[in-house]
Write a protein that holds these residues in place. Sequence first.
Motif, short mmCIF file in Angstrom:
data_model
loop_
_atom_site.label_atom_id
_atom_site.label_comp_id
_atom_site.label_asym_id
_atom_site.label_seq_id
_atom_site.Cartn_x
_atom_site.Cartn_y
_atom_site.Cartn_z
N PRO A 1 0.83 -1.21 0.00
CA PRO A 1 0.00 0.00 0.00
C PRO A 1 0.87 1.26 0.00
N GLY A 2 0.48 2.22 -0.80
CA GLY A 2 1.19 3.50 -0.82
C GLY A 2 2.39 3.55 -1.74
N GLU A 3 2.71 2.45 -2.41
CA GLU A 3 3.94 2.43 -3.22
C GLU A 3 3.74 2.84 -4.67
N LEU A 4 2.58 2.52 -5.23
CA LEU A 4 2.36 2.82 -6.64
C LEU A 4 1.13 3.70 -6.80
N PHE A 5 1.24 4.72 -7.61
CA PHE A 5 0.09 5.54 -8.00
C PHE A 5 -0.31 5.04 -9.38
N VAL A 6 -1.46 4.41 -9.47
CA VAL A 6 -1.81 3.67 -10.69
C VAL A 6 -2.99 4.30 -11.42
N ALA A 7 -2.84 4.50 -12.71
CA ALA A 7 -3.96 4.90 -13.57
C ALA A 7 -4.09 3.82 -14.63
N ARG A 8 -5.28 3.28 -14.77
CA ARG A 8 -5.48 2.21 -15.76
C ARG A 8 -6.55 2.64 -16.76
N ASN A 9 -6.33 2.29 -18.00
CA ASN A 9 -7.32 2.54 -19.04
C ASN A 9 -7.15 1.49 -20.13
N ILE A 10 -8.04 1.48 -21.08
CA ILE A 10 -7.96 0.49 -22.16
C ILE A 10 -6.64 0.68 -22.92
N ALA A 11 -5.82 -0.34 -22.94
CA ALA A 11 -4.57 -0.40 -23.72
C ALA A 11 -3.48 0.57 -23.22
N ASN A 12 -3.58 0.97 -21.95
CA ASN A 12 -2.53 1.79 -21.31
C ASN A 12 -2.04 2.94 -22.20
N LEU A 13 -3.01 3.77 -22.60
CA LEU A 13 -2.71 4.88 -23.51
C LEU A 13 -2.75 6.23 -22.78
N VAL A 14 -2.05 7.19 -23.34
CA VAL A 14 -2.10 8.57 -22.85
C VAL A 14 -2.37 9.48 -24.05
N VAL B 1 2.42 14.10 -11.01
CA VAL B 1 3.65 14.85 -11.26
C VAL B 1 3.75 16.11 -10.41
N GLN B 2 2.63 16.83 -10.30
CA GLN B 2 2.70 18.14 -9.63
C GLN B 2 2.40 18.08 -8.14
N ALA B 3 1.51 17.19 -7.72
CA ALA B 3 1.18 17.11 -6.29
C ALA B 3 2.04 16.06 -5.59
N LEU B 4 2.06 14.86 -6.13
CA LEU B 4 2.84 13.78 -5.49
C LEU B 4 4.33 13.87 -5.81
N LYS B 5 4.64 14.51 -6.92
CA LYS B 5 6.03 14.65 -7.37
C LYS B 5 6.72 13.29 -7.51
N VAL B 6 6.06 12.39 -8.25
CA VAL B 6 6.64 11.08 -8.51
C VAL B 6 7.95 11.24 -9.27
N LYS B 7 8.83 10.27 -9.09
CA LYS B 7 10.14 10.34 -9.76
C LYS B 7 10.17 9.52 -11.06
N HIS B 8 9.21 8.60 -11.16
CA HIS B 8 9.18 7.71 -12.33
C HIS B 8 7.73 7.57 -12.82
N ILE B 9 7.58 7.50 -14.13
CA ILE B 9 6.30 7.09 -14.72
C ILE B 9 6.58 5.86 -15.58
N VAL B 10 5.89 4.78 -15.28
CA VAL B 10 6.06 3.54 -16.03
C VAL B 10 4.79 3.27 -16.82
N VAL B 11 4.93 3.15 -18.13
CA VAL B 11 3.79 2.73 -18.95
C VAL B 11 3.92 1.22 -19.13
N LEU B 12 2.93 0.51 -18.63
CA LEU B 12 3.01 -0.96 -18.62
C LEU B 12 2.06 -1.54 -19.66
N GLY B 13 2.63 -2.00 -20.77
CA GLY B 13 1.84 -2.68 -21.79
C GLY B 13 1.85 -4.18 -21.53
N HIS B 14 1.12 -4.90 -22.35
CA HIS B 14 1.09 -6.36 -22.12
C HIS B 14 0.72 -7.13 -23.38
N ALA B 15 1.04 -8.41 -23.35
CA ALA B 15 0.71 -9.31 -24.46
C ALA B 15 -0.79 -9.59 -24.48
#
Length: 223
Positions: free
Chosen positions: A58-71, A91-105
């Motif tokens: 808990p508290g480790e990942l800030f996750v946004a999910r949508n169809i096909a992991n698109l932005v 980015v602006q409030a939490l000030k995350v250091k990394h953004i990972v886009v996770l695709g899949h098979a």
Amino acid sequence: MSFPQQLIDGYRAFLVSRLRHEQDRYRALSESGQSPQIMVIGCCDSRVSPEVVFDARPGELFVARNIANLVPPYTPDGAQRAVSAALEFAVQALKVKHIVVLGHAQCGGIRAFAEESAPLSPGDFIGHWMALIAPAAKAVGPRGERPLEQYLAELEQTSVVKTLDNLMTFPCVRILVERGKLALHAAYFGVATGQLSVWDSATGRFSAVAAEEHARMFGSPRF
Ligand SMILES: [Zn+2]
């Protein structure tokens, strides 16, 4: 219709296992608030839960999910944009250091786009949404003689990398990336094998993470 029994059973299992071990952490997080260092943009696909794949607490990942992991590209048009809002908050409030886009098979959204098949249809939300794949499809080129599975994997992986380009259209992202305060990553999860690969911009390829451990435990993939 009653609340799904499967969820009640799952919650009971959570009480006696995870919550028992994490209760102090939940309490601390409720007082201090969340401060995840990593945002993950993943697909809605039920087989590819980022918290499961990355064994996150808990508290480790800030996750946004949508169809096909698109932005979608930065479009300040006043529309209510869920991905943009999540991104801005991360980015602006939490000030995350990394953004990972996770695709899949075997991504259903990507496959539907490639085959122009259901659930795509004119007027549906999903058809309009999946049009975001077009730049990746153009980069991959026509399927030609490629086997469908190979073509789809190339489209899935190229789409993840192209999504990094879309992230860079957001001024708040681009500025922090250029200052070295934020890093963008593309990753790909093989549903059948459980193998995670990460995009290496130096080589222009995805390379397997923890490949030796994976091979030792599960053997080499058959293909
Ligand atoms: Zn998917």
